[in-house]
Design an enzyme around this catalytic site. Structure first.
Site, PDB file in Angstrom:
ATOM      1  CE1 TYR A  29      -3.663  -2.549   0.587  1.00 26.85           C
ATOM      2  CE2 TYR A  29      -2.494  -3.169   2.594  1.00 26.85           C
ATOM      3  CZ  TYR A  29      -3.486  -3.405   1.663  1.00 26.85           C
ATOM      4  OH  TYR A  29      -4.310  -4.485   1.812  1.00 26.85           O
ATOM      5  CD1 TRP A  35      -9.704   2.529   6.367  1.00 29.45           C
ATOM      6  CD2 TRP A  35     -10.931   1.955   8.150  1.00 29.45           C
ATOM      7  NE1 TRP A  35      -9.917   1.169   6.324  1.00 29.45           N
ATOM      8  CE2 TRP A  35     -10.674   0.794   7.394  1.00 29.45           C
ATOM      9  CE3 TRP A  35     -11.699   1.843   9.306  1.00 29.45           C
ATOM     10  CZ2 TRP A  35     -11.141  -0.471   7.775  1.00 29.45           C
ATOM     11  CZ3 TRP A  35     -12.172   0.586   9.682  1.00 29.45           C
ATOM     12  CH2 TRP A  35     -11.887  -0.543   8.929  1.00 29.45           C
ATOM     13  CG  ASP A  36      -4.999   2.307   6.358  1.00 31.02           C
ATOM     14  OD1 ASP A  36      -6.008   2.184   5.635  1.00 31.02           O
ATOM     15  OD2 ASP A  36      -4.264   1.356   6.681  1.00 31.02           O
ATOM     16  N   GLY A 161     -13.952  -0.987   4.079  1.00 32.69           N
ATOM     17  CA  GLY A 161     -12.656  -1.369   4.617  1.00 32.69           C
ATOM     18  C   GLY A 161     -12.577  -2.878   4.807  1.00 32.69           C
ATOM     19  CG  ASP A 163     -10.994  -4.518   0.817  1.00 34.02           C
ATOM     20  OD1 ASP A 163     -11.396  -3.656   1.619  1.00 34.02           O
ATOM     21  OD2 ASP A 163      -9.952  -4.389   0.160  1.00 34.02           O
ATOM     22  CD1 TRP A 349     -10.812  -7.104   4.967  1.00 35.64           C
ATOM     23  CD2 TRP A 349     -11.581  -6.909   7.062  1.00 35.64           C
ATOM     24  NE1 TRP A 349     -10.207  -6.011   5.538  1.00 35.64           N
ATOM     25  CE2 TRP A 349     -10.660  -5.862   6.821  1.00 35.64           C
ATOM     26  CE3 TRP A 349     -12.190  -6.991   8.321  1.00 35.64           C
ATOM     27  CZ2 TRP A 349     -10.341  -4.903   7.776  1.00 35.64           C
ATOM     28  CZ3 TRP A 349     -11.870  -6.030   9.276  1.00 35.64           C
ATOM     29  CH2 TRP A 349     -10.950  -5.009   8.995  1.00 35.64           C
ATOM     30  CD  GLU A 392      -3.078  -5.950   5.202  1.00 30.79           C
ATOM     31  OE1 GLU A 392      -2.255  -6.719   4.640  1.00 30.79           O
ATOM     32  OE2 GLU A 392      -3.929  -5.304   4.569  1.00 30.79           O
TER      33      GLU A 392
HETATM   34  C1  DGY Z   1      -6.797  -2.933  -1.314  1.00 32.15           C
HETATM   35  O1  DGY Z   1      -6.231  -2.484  -2.308  1.00 32.15           O
HETATM   36  O2  DGY Z   1      -6.677  -4.092  -0.921  1.00 32.15           O
HETATM   37  C2  DGY Z   1      -7.602  -2.022  -0.509  1.00 32.15           C
HETATM   38  O3  DGY Z   1      -8.182  -2.647   0.585  1.00 32.15           O
HETATM   39  C3  DGY Z   1      -8.606  -1.259  -1.316  1.00 32.15           C
HETATM   40  O4  DGY Z   1      -8.593  -0.071  -0.689  1.00 32.15           O
END
Ligand code: DGY
Length: 425
Positions: A29, A35-36, A161, A163, A349, A392
């Site tokens: 990322y 929100w992070d 969030g 996903d 998730w 994570e």
């Molecule tokens: C990702 O790219 O996995 C994110 O969760 C999307 O924001």
């Protein structure tokens, strides 16, 4: 504090700091996530209050004219992430995505202000943010609750969030994916593909993005046009909590009009919230606005609901439900019930636990006086760090560290947990 975990956490925050924003983790990322950032600011607040406010300022510097705050801000070019700006095509000078994320900033700025050593300085940083956060909340009510129900819908799973939660399976299966532009994923090159969403889910995610893009990202049309519209209790709880925290802060800083409007948003949300409660499951459930039915899926979204000031009886029931999950999983709180057939303890998730969710649930439980369950959540969170580092997310049965490593918000949450404990001692 001399605890080495705090020092390790500070080191991660500094390592992921890009000056005015932080990346969630290197590689996987590489930009700023909404929100992070808001939750990571809480970590910075413990050793550099100025830097904490700057994190939130940077996020809101990219707010859209209609009030929406995008979920990703692409501050730099980096082709290690998909989907990048050329997929979103939102036409901004600094490119952003076109969807949003859980609005936790209202909660975060109240917390930063309350904790501040120098209140005058914190007030000076917080005051310009009040109207911006308020405009975002108004955007939600206008564009994601056009019927005025009091609750808002997400139009893309990424907005939650969470996903690839089981919550979205049925709704996502209805999203047409024929004709979606072929793409190469990058996430599976940084993280174990078995820990990430499936290819079919990615096709639906991108089909939604392409559909919204075809509507020129016009938020006055997207809600009604979207084939995916789900009311998520966790998401709404965050909005309700942020609206009431923003009301508190606005009152404190002499902005009664903002305070009154935010109280109204929180009240309307809470009044409607009980429609998502399931007596049979002892938790809240999602509601699918397209099919007009409740989503029978036992995810953590229905437990995160306790982050809002729900009635005591509901908070008690959620505490009992988490205690029951605690009999079946070693570490709290799994993102999906381990006995459900869809449960997958390593896949993002669909089972793994996340420390940011633990933090918000524990906070809500404490406000409701459910300290014993909050203590368990906090203990479990800390022991995962000891065994698996600042990952994570984690497998709730084995404790295995999953997804990306050296994660900013995981580090921030550990600083929060340890500081709370030391203040409590
Ligand atoms: C990702 O790219 O996995 C994110 O969760 C999307 O924001």
């Amino acid at each position: 504090m001399s605890d080495t975990r705090i020092q390790d956490a500070y080191a991660i925050l500094k390592e992921n700091d890009r000056g005015t924003y932080t990346v969630p983790t290197k590689g996987l990322y590489p930009f700023q996530w909404n929100w992070d950032s808001a939750l990571s600011a809480l970590g910075f607040g413990h050793f550099d209050e100025d830097r904490a406010w700057t994190e939130i300022d940077t996020l809101f510097a990219h707010q859209w004219d209609d009030g929406m705050v995008p979920h990703i801000i692409f501050h730099v070019e980096d082709d290690g992430y998909f989907p990048g700006p050329s997929v979103w095509q939102t036409g901004r000078d600094v490119p952003t995505s076109g969807i949003t994320q859980p609005p936790v900033a209202g909660f975060a700025i109240r917390r930063l202000y309350e904790r501040a050593g120098d209140k005058a300085q914190a007030a000076a940083r917080a005051r310009p943010l009040l109207a911006k956060v308020a405009a975002w909340h108004d955007w939600f009510m206008r564009c994601r609750d056009p019927q005025g129900t009091g609750l808002v819908a997400i139009t893309h799973p990424w907005e939650s969030g969470r996903d690839n939660s089981v919550d979205w399976d049925r709704a996502l299966a209805r999203v047409p994916t024929e004709g979606v532009t072929p793409f190469t994923r990058r996430d599976t090159q940084h993280a174990n593909p078995d820990h990430r969403p499936t290819q079919a889910q990615y096709e639906a995610y991108i089909a939604l993005v392409e559909g919204f893009r075809a509507l020129d990202w016009d938020n006055s049309r997207l809600h009604d046009a979207s084939p995916f519209k789900v009311v998520d209790p966790g998401f709404n709880a965050i909005l309700i909590r942020s609206a009431s925290d923003l009301a508190w802060l606005a009152e404190e800083l002499g902005e009664p009009e903002i305070a009154a409007r935010q109280r109204q948003i929180a009240r309307a949300g809470l009044d409607a919230f009980d429609s998502l409660w399931s007596d049979a499951h002892g938790q809240y459930l999602c509601f699918d606005r397209v099919s007009g039915s409740s989503v029978d899926s036992l995810s953590v979204g229905g437990l995160l609901a306790v982050f809002a000031p729900v009635p005591d009886a509901r908070a008690r029931a959620i505490a009992a439900r988490i205690a029951d999950l605690g009999e079946r999983a070693r570490y709290m709180v799994p993102s999906h019930d381990p006995d459900a057939p869809e449960y997958d303890g390593k896949r993002y998730w669909r089972g793994p636990l996340w420390l940011i969710v633990n933090y918000m649930i524990a906070d809500g439980l404490r406000v409701a006086g459910q300290d014993a369950v909050a203590d368990r959540i906090e203990r479990d969170s800390l022991s995962l760090i000891d065994s698996g580092g600042f990952a994570e997310y984690y497998d709730p049965i084995t404790g295995e560290a999953c997804g990306g490593g050296r994660f900013t918000w995981t580090a921030a949450m550990i600083i929060e947990f340890l500081t709370r404990q030391s203040e409590d001692a």
